[in-house]
Design a protein around this motif. Sequence first.
Motif, PDB file in Angstrom:
ATOM      1  N   ILE A 144       1.016  -1.282   0.070  1.00 19.87           N
ATOM      2  CA  ILE A 144      -0.021  -0.045  -0.129  1.00 19.87           C
ATOM      3  C   ILE A 144       0.825   1.164   0.011  1.00 19.87           C
ATOM      4  O   ILE A 144       1.789   1.395   0.996  1.00 19.87           O
ATOM      5  N   SER A 145       0.598   2.127  -0.883  1.00 21.28           N
ATOM      6  CA  SER A 145       1.507   3.425  -1.065  1.00 21.28           C
ATOM      7  C   SER A 145       0.677   4.377  -1.534  1.00 21.28           C
ATOM      8  O   SER A 145      -0.312   4.111  -2.213  1.00 21.28           O
ATOM      9  N   SER A 146       1.106   5.639  -1.515  1.00 21.24           N
ATOM     10  CA  SER A 146       0.473   7.061  -2.001  1.00 21.24           C
ATOM     11  C   SER A 146       0.758   6.809  -3.425  1.00 21.24           C
ATOM     12  O   SER A 146       1.625   6.500  -4.114  1.00 21.24           O
ATOM     13  N   SER A 147      -0.477   7.248  -3.996  1.00 18.28           N
ATOM     14  CA  SER A 147      -0.552   7.349  -5.590  1.00 18.28           C
ATOM     15  C   SER A 147      -0.057   8.778  -6.013  1.00 18.28           C
ATOM     16  O   SER A 147       0.171   9.699  -5.157  1.00 18.28           O
ATOM     17  N   GLU A 148      -0.058   8.838  -7.359  1.00 20.92           N
ATOM     18  CA  GLU A 148       0.368  10.257  -7.769  1.00 20.92           C
ATOM     19  C   GLU A 148      -0.784  11.275  -7.513  1.00 20.92           C
ATOM     20  O   GLU A 148      -0.730  12.382  -7.823  1.00 20.92           O
TER      21      GLU A 148
ATOM     22  N   GLY B 152      -4.862  11.905  -2.174  1.00 25.60           N
ATOM     23  CA  GLY B 152      -6.327  11.542  -1.927  1.00 25.60           C
ATOM     24  C   GLY B 152      -6.474  10.178  -1.941  1.00 25.60           C
ATOM     25  O   GLY B 152      -7.521   9.725  -1.568  1.00 25.60           O
ATOM     26  N   LEU B 153      -5.738   9.246  -3.073  1.00 29.64           N
ATOM     27  CA  LEU B 153      -5.726   8.224  -3.210  1.00 29.64           C
ATOM     28  C   LEU B 153      -4.570   7.370  -3.060  1.00 29.64           C
ATOM     29  O   LEU B 153      -3.405   7.707  -3.042  1.00 29.64           O
ATOM     30  N   TYR B 154      -4.872   6.200  -2.364  1.00 28.91           N
ATOM     31  CA  TYR B 154      -3.809   5.207  -1.968  1.00 28.91           C
ATOM     32  C   TYR B 154      -3.770   4.173  -3.202  1.00 28.91           C
ATOM     33  O   TYR B 154      -4.714   4.075  -3.846  1.00 28.91           O
ATOM     34  N   GLU B 155      -2.342   3.699  -3.304  1.00 31.59           N
ATOM     35  CA  GLU B 155      -2.364   2.517  -4.505  1.00 31.59           C
ATOM     36  C   GLU B 155      -2.150   1.296  -3.653  1.00 31.59           C
ATOM     37  O   GLU B 155      -1.230   1.332  -2.877  1.00 31.59           O
ATOM     38  N   VAL B 156      -2.824   0.372  -4.263  1.00 36.29           N
ATOM     39  CA  VAL B 156      -2.713  -1.049  -3.562  1.00 36.29           C
ATOM     40  C   VAL B 156      -2.387  -2.071  -4.546  1.00 36.29           C
ATOM     41  O   VAL B 156      -3.253  -2.186  -5.533  1.00 36.29           O
TER      42      VAL B 156
ATOM     43  N   TYR C 286      -6.799   1.492  -6.779  1.00 38.61           N
ATOM     44  CA  TYR C 286      -6.858   2.797  -6.230  1.00 38.61           C
ATOM     45  C   TYR C 286      -7.877   3.024  -5.024  1.00 38.61           C
ATOM     46  O   TYR C 286      -8.958   2.838  -5.484  1.00 38.61           O
ATOM     47  N   VAL C 287      -7.508   3.363  -3.877  1.00 34.31           N
ATOM     48  CA  VAL C 287      -8.729   3.495  -2.831  1.00 34.31           C
ATOM     49  C   VAL C 287      -8.451   4.865  -2.211  1.00 34.31           C
ATOM     50  O   VAL C 287      -7.229   5.414  -1.996  1.00 34.31           O
ATOM     51  N   SER C 288      -9.573   5.558  -1.905  1.00 38.69           N
ATOM     52  CA  SER C 288      -9.590   6.596  -1.205  1.00 38.69           C
ATOM     53  C   SER C 288      -9.089   6.564   0.117  1.00 38.69           C
ATOM     54  O   SER C 288      -9.087   5.686   0.746  1.00 38.69           O
ATOM     55  N   VAL C 289      -8.225   7.927   0.459  1.00 40.30           N
ATOM     56  CA  VAL C 289      -7.425   7.830   1.825  1.00 40.30           C
ATOM     57  C   VAL C 289      -8.710   7.401   2.865  1.00 40.30           C
ATOM     58  O   VAL C 289      -8.014   7.127   4.057  1.00 40.30           O
TER      59      VAL C 289
ATOM     60  N   TYR D 179     -13.823   4.617  -0.978  1.00 45.02           N
ATOM     61  CA  TYR D 179     -14.158   4.060  -2.605  1.00 45.02           C
ATOM     62  C   TYR D 179     -12.931   3.238  -3.079  1.00 45.02           C
ATOM     63  O   TYR D 179     -11.702   3.740  -2.774  1.00 45.02           O
ATOM     64  N   LEU D 180     -13.167   2.427  -3.861  1.00 48.37           N
ATOM     65  CA  LEU D 180     -12.172   1.746  -4.532  1.00 48.37           C
ATOM     66  C   LEU D 180     -12.240   1.852  -6.202  1.00 48.37           C
ATOM     67  O   LEU D 180     -13.223   1.570  -6.458  1.00 48.37           O
ATOM     68  N   ILE D 181     -11.297   2.257  -6.721  1.00 51.98           N
ATOM     69  CA  ILE D 181     -11.296   2.448  -8.310  1.00 51.98           C
ATOM     70  C   ILE D 181     -10.377   1.260  -8.982  1.00 51.98           C
ATOM     71  O   ILE D 181      -9.464   1.198  -8.559  1.00 51.98           O
ATOM     72  N   GLN D 182     -11.033   0.416  -9.808  1.00 50.68           N
ATOM     73  CA  GLN D 182     -10.337  -0.443 -10.813  1.00 50.68           C
ATOM     74  C   GLN D 182     -10.121   0.311 -12.023  1.00 50.68           C
ATOM     75  O   GLN D 182     -10.934   0.317 -12.806  1.00 50.68           O
ATOM     76  N   GLY D 183      -9.110   0.591 -12.585  1.00 56.21           N
ATOM     77  CA  GLY D 183      -8.846   0.824 -13.973  1.00 56.21           C
ATOM     78  C   GLY D 183      -7.285   1.436 -14.108  1.00 56.21           C
ATOM     79  O   GLY D 183      -6.540   1.205 -12.933  1.00 56.21           O
TER      80      GLY D 183
END
Length: 240
Positions: free
Chosen positions: A46-50, A53-57, A65-68, A72-76
Amino acid sequence: MKRFIQTLLVVSFFISASANAELDKSELKKVLMESMPSLVVEEKNISSSEIKGLYEVMVGANIYYVSVDGRYLIQGRMFDLVDKKDLTEEKLAVAKAAMINAVPLEEMIIFKAPMQKYVINIFTDIDCGYCRKLHSEIDQYMAEGITVRYLFFPRAGKGSDSYKKAISVWCADDRAAALTAAKSGTTPPPEKTCDNTVDKQMALGDELGVRGTPMMISPKGYVYPGYMPAKQLVEALSQE
Protein backbone atom coordinates in the motif's frame (compact mmCIF):
# COMPACT_ATOMS: atom_id res chain seq x y z
CA MET A 1 -8.38 9.27 -24.48
CA LYS A 2 -12.06 9.53 -23.60
CA ARG A 3 -12.13 5.77 -23.03
CA PHE A 4 -9.05 6.03 -20.78
CA ILE A 5 -10.67 8.68 -18.62
CA GLN A 6 -13.89 6.69 -18.39
CA THR A 7 -11.93 3.64 -17.31
CA LEU A 8 -10.11 5.64 -14.66
CA LEU A 9 -13.37 6.89 -13.21
CA VAL A 10 -15.13 3.55 -12.96
CA VAL A 11 -15.83 2.87 -9.28
CA SER A 12 -15.93 -0.89 -8.94
CA PHE A 13 -16.65 -1.36 -5.25
CA PHE A 14 -18.11 0.46 -2.28
CA ILE A 15 -16.22 -0.05 0.96
CA SER A 16 -17.76 0.85 4.32
CA ALA A 17 -15.66 3.20 6.40
CA SER A 18 -15.97 6.35 8.43
CA ALA A 19 -16.62 9.19 6.02
CA ASN A 20 -13.77 11.67 5.57
CA ALA A 21 -11.51 9.94 8.11
CA GLU A 22 -8.07 9.50 6.60
CA LEU A 23 -6.76 6.01 7.34
CA ASP A 24 -3.18 4.93 7.74
CA LYS A 25 -1.95 1.86 5.85
CA SER A 26 -2.70 -0.66 8.59
CA GLU A 27 -6.22 0.72 9.01
CA LEU A 28 -6.81 0.65 5.27
CA LYS A 29 -5.61 -2.95 5.06
CA LYS A 30 -8.09 -3.91 7.77
CA VAL A 31 -10.97 -2.16 5.97
CA LEU A 32 -10.14 -3.82 2.66
CA MET A 33 -9.87 -7.30 4.11
CA GLU A 34 -13.07 -6.92 6.11
CA SER A 35 -14.98 -5.68 3.07
CA MET A 36 -13.47 -8.20 0.61
CA PRO A 37 -12.23 -11.25 2.56
CA SER A 38 -10.93 -12.94 -0.59
CA LEU A 39 -8.52 -10.06 -1.20
CA VAL A 40 -5.03 -10.72 0.17
CA VAL A 41 -3.54 -7.33 1.02
CA GLU A 42 -0.07 -6.73 2.44
CA GLU A 43 0.65 -3.44 4.14
CA LYS A 44 3.98 -3.13 2.29
CA ASN A 45 2.02 -3.08 -0.99
CA ILE A 46 0.00 0.00 0.00
CA SER A 47 1.49 3.33 -1.01
CA SER A 48 0.49 6.87 -1.90
CA SER A 49 -0.48 7.30 -5.54
CA GLU A 50 0.31 10.20 -7.86
CA ILE A 51 -3.16 11.62 -7.13
CA LYS A 52 -3.58 13.23 -3.75
CA GLY A 53 -6.28 11.48 -1.73
CA LEU A 54 -5.78 8.07 -3.31
CA TYR A 55 -3.79 5.13 -2.03
CA GLU A 56 -2.32 2.66 -4.52
CA VAL A 57 -2.83 -0.99 -3.51
CA MET A 58 -0.92 -3.75 -5.29
CA VAL A 59 -2.55 -7.18 -5.09
CA GLY A 60 -0.64 -9.80 -7.06
CA ALA A 61 -0.56 -8.49 -10.63
CA ASN A 62 -3.40 -6.01 -10.04
CA ILE A 63 -3.45 -2.41 -8.87
CA TYR A 64 -6.38 -0.76 -7.14
CA TYR A 65 -6.75 2.89 -6.16
CA VAL A 66 -8.49 3.48 -2.83
CA SER A 67 -9.59 6.77 -1.32
CA VAL A 68 -7.68 7.68 1.84
CA ASP A 69 -10.85 7.33 3.93
CA GLY A 70 -11.26 3.74 2.69
CA ARG A 71 -14.67 4.38 1.19
CA TYR A 72 -14.09 4.16 -2.56
CA LEU A 73 -12.09 1.70 -4.62
CA ILE A 74 -11.29 2.43 -8.26
CA GLN A 75 -10.29 -0.34 -10.63
CA GLY A 76 -8.74 1.05 -13.78
CA ARG A 77 -5.65 2.71 -15.23
CA MET A 78 -4.01 5.98 -14.28
CA PHE A 79 -2.55 8.10 -17.10
CA ASP A 80 -0.16 11.02 -16.95
CA LEU A 81 -1.53 13.27 -19.68
CA VAL A 82 1.50 15.57 -19.62
CA ASP A 83 4.19 12.91 -19.95
CA LYS A 84 1.79 10.68 -21.94
CA LYS A 85 2.49 7.62 -19.80
CA ASP A 86 0.35 4.78 -18.53
CA LEU A 87 1.46 4.87 -14.89
CA THR A 88 -0.49 1.75 -13.99
CA GLU A 89 1.03 -0.35 -16.77
CA GLU A 90 4.57 0.62 -15.74
CA LYS A 91 3.97 -0.55 -12.17
CA LEU A 92 2.11 -3.67 -13.24
CA ALA A 93 5.04 -4.61 -15.46
CA VAL A 94 7.35 -4.52 -12.44
CA ALA A 95 5.02 -6.84 -10.51
CA LYS A 96 4.56 -9.22 -13.45
CA ALA A 97 8.30 -9.32 -14.09
CA ALA A 98 8.94 -10.39 -10.50
CA MET A 99 6.36 -13.16 -10.79
CA ILE A 100 7.42 -14.57 -14.16
CA ASN A 101 11.15 -14.31 -13.42
CA ALA A 102 10.65 -16.27 -10.20
CA VAL A 103 9.69 -19.40 -12.18
CA PRO A 104 12.64 -21.83 -12.16
CA LEU A 105 13.94 -22.61 -15.66
CA GLU A 106 13.52 -26.33 -15.00
CA GLU A 107 9.76 -25.74 -14.70
CA MET A 108 9.50 -24.49 -18.30
CA ILE A 109 9.93 -26.10 -21.70
CA ILE A 110 12.64 -24.04 -23.35
CA PHE A 111 13.59 -23.58 -26.99
CA LYS A 112 16.89 -21.72 -26.73
CA ALA A 113 18.09 -19.46 -29.53
CA PRO A 114 21.65 -20.30 -30.69
CA MET A 115 22.55 -16.60 -30.47
CA GLN A 116 20.18 -15.33 -27.79
CA LYS A 117 19.25 -11.65 -27.84
CA TYR A 118 15.83 -11.79 -26.21
CA VAL A 119 13.71 -14.07 -24.03
CA ILE A 120 9.93 -14.43 -24.13
CA ASN A 121 7.73 -16.44 -21.77
CA ILE A 122 4.64 -17.90 -23.42
CA PHE A 123 1.56 -19.38 -21.80
CA THR A 124 0.38 -21.97 -24.29
CA ASP A 125 -2.42 -24.46 -24.92
CA ILE A 126 -1.60 -27.53 -27.02
CA ASP A 127 -4.98 -27.40 -28.79
CA CYS A 128 -5.01 -23.63 -29.41
CA GLY A 129 -4.85 -22.81 -33.14
CA TYR A 130 -2.69 -19.72 -32.82
CA CYS A 131 -0.44 -21.50 -30.30
CA ARG A 132 0.16 -24.15 -32.95
CA LYS A 133 0.79 -21.53 -35.60
CA LEU A 134 3.32 -19.79 -33.35
CA HIS A 135 5.11 -23.05 -32.59
CA SER A 136 5.20 -24.04 -36.26
CA GLU A 137 7.42 -20.95 -36.66
CA ILE A 138 9.63 -21.67 -33.63
CA ASP A 139 12.73 -21.84 -35.83
CA GLN A 140 12.02 -18.29 -37.04
CA TYR A 141 11.84 -17.00 -33.45
CA MET A 142 15.12 -18.68 -32.55
CA ALA A 143 16.76 -17.44 -35.76
CA GLU A 144 15.83 -13.90 -34.67
CA GLY A 145 17.62 -14.51 -31.38
CA ILE A 146 14.47 -15.11 -29.29
CA THR A 147 14.59 -17.87 -26.69
CA VAL A 148 11.08 -19.18 -26.07
CA ARG A 149 10.11 -20.40 -22.61
CA TYR A 150 6.78 -22.23 -22.53
CA LEU A 151 4.36 -22.56 -19.63
CA PHE A 152 1.11 -24.51 -19.89
CA PHE A 153 -2.29 -22.88 -19.69
CA PRO A 154 -4.92 -25.32 -21.02
CA ARG A 155 -7.92 -23.03 -21.48
CA ALA A 156 -10.50 -25.80 -21.08
CA GLY A 157 -9.35 -26.22 -17.50
CA LYS A 158 -8.25 -28.99 -15.21
CA GLY A 159 -9.28 -32.46 -16.32
CA SER A 160 -9.81 -31.47 -19.95
CA ASP A 161 -8.17 -33.26 -22.89
CA SER A 162 -5.82 -30.30 -23.31
CA TYR A 163 -4.87 -30.53 -19.63
CA LYS A 164 -4.15 -34.26 -19.94
CA LYS A 165 -2.06 -33.64 -23.05
CA ALA A 166 -0.05 -30.99 -21.20
CA ILE A 167 0.72 -33.44 -18.39
CA SER A 168 1.66 -36.16 -20.86
CA VAL A 169 4.03 -33.79 -22.68
CA TRP A 170 5.58 -32.69 -19.40
CA CYS A 171 6.13 -36.31 -18.41
CA ALA A 172 7.81 -37.25 -21.71
CA ASP A 173 11.50 -38.10 -21.80
CA ASP A 174 12.05 -35.30 -24.32
CA ARG A 175 9.58 -32.55 -23.45
CA ALA A 176 10.52 -30.24 -26.31
CA ALA A 177 10.10 -32.99 -28.90
CA ALA A 178 6.83 -34.13 -27.31
CA LEU A 179 5.47 -30.58 -27.33
CA THR A 180 6.38 -30.13 -30.99
CA ALA A 181 4.71 -33.43 -31.87
CA ALA A 182 1.58 -32.56 -29.87
CA LYS A 183 1.29 -29.15 -31.50
CA SER A 184 1.64 -30.84 -34.90
CA GLY A 185 -1.44 -32.92 -34.15
CA THR A 186 0.09 -36.06 -32.69
CA THR A 187 -1.84 -37.01 -29.59
CA PRO A 188 0.54 -37.81 -26.73
CA PRO A 189 -0.16 -40.95 -24.65
CA PRO A 190 -2.99 -39.86 -22.33
CA GLU A 191 -2.03 -42.28 -19.57
CA LYS A 192 1.47 -40.94 -19.08
CA THR A 193 1.59 -39.08 -15.76
CA CYS A 194 4.23 -37.93 -13.28
CA ASP A 195 4.88 -35.15 -10.81
CA ASN A 196 4.31 -32.06 -12.92
CA THR A 197 4.00 -28.29 -12.79
CA VAL A 198 0.88 -27.85 -14.94
CA ASP A 199 -1.41 -26.85 -12.06
CA LYS A 200 1.24 -24.45 -10.75
CA GLN A 201 1.63 -22.86 -14.17
CA MET A 202 -2.13 -22.50 -14.57
CA ALA A 203 -2.37 -20.81 -11.15
CA LEU A 204 0.40 -18.41 -12.14
CA GLY A 205 -1.41 -17.68 -15.40
CA ASP A 206 -4.55 -16.82 -13.45
CA GLU A 207 -2.56 -14.45 -11.22
CA LEU A 208 -1.03 -12.79 -14.25
CA GLY A 209 -4.42 -12.33 -15.88
CA VAL A 210 -4.12 -14.87 -18.71
CA ARG A 211 -7.46 -15.00 -20.49
CA GLY A 212 -6.43 -16.47 -23.81
CA THR A 213 -3.49 -18.17 -25.45
CA PRO A 214 -0.87 -17.66 -26.57
CA MET A 215 -0.04 -14.94 -24.07
CA MET A 216 3.54 -13.70 -24.06
CA ILE A 217 5.27 -11.95 -21.16
CA SER A 218 8.75 -10.49 -21.43
CA PRO A 219 11.27 -10.65 -18.56
CA LYS A 220 10.52 -6.95 -18.02
CA GLY A 221 6.87 -7.81 -17.37
CA TYR A 222 5.30 -6.44 -20.55
CA VAL A 223 2.46 -8.48 -22.01
CA TYR A 224 1.93 -9.29 -25.68
CA PRO A 225 -1.42 -11.07 -26.05
CA GLY A 226 -2.01 -13.39 -28.96
CA TYR A 227 0.13 -14.53 -31.85
CA MET A 228 2.89 -12.22 -33.08
CA PRO A 229 5.30 -13.02 -35.95
CA ALA A 230 8.98 -13.30 -35.01
CA LYS A 231 10.15 -10.07 -36.63
CA GLN A 232 7.28 -8.10 -35.08
CA LEU A 233 8.06 -9.55 -31.65
CA VAL A 234 11.75 -8.64 -32.03
CA GLU A 235 10.76 -5.06 -32.80
CA ALA A 236 8.50 -4.93 -29.73
CA LEU A 237 11.11 -6.43 -27.40
CA SER A 238 13.81 -4.10 -28.71
CA GLN A 239 11.70 -1.09 -27.70
CA GLU A 240 11.11 -2.13 -24.09
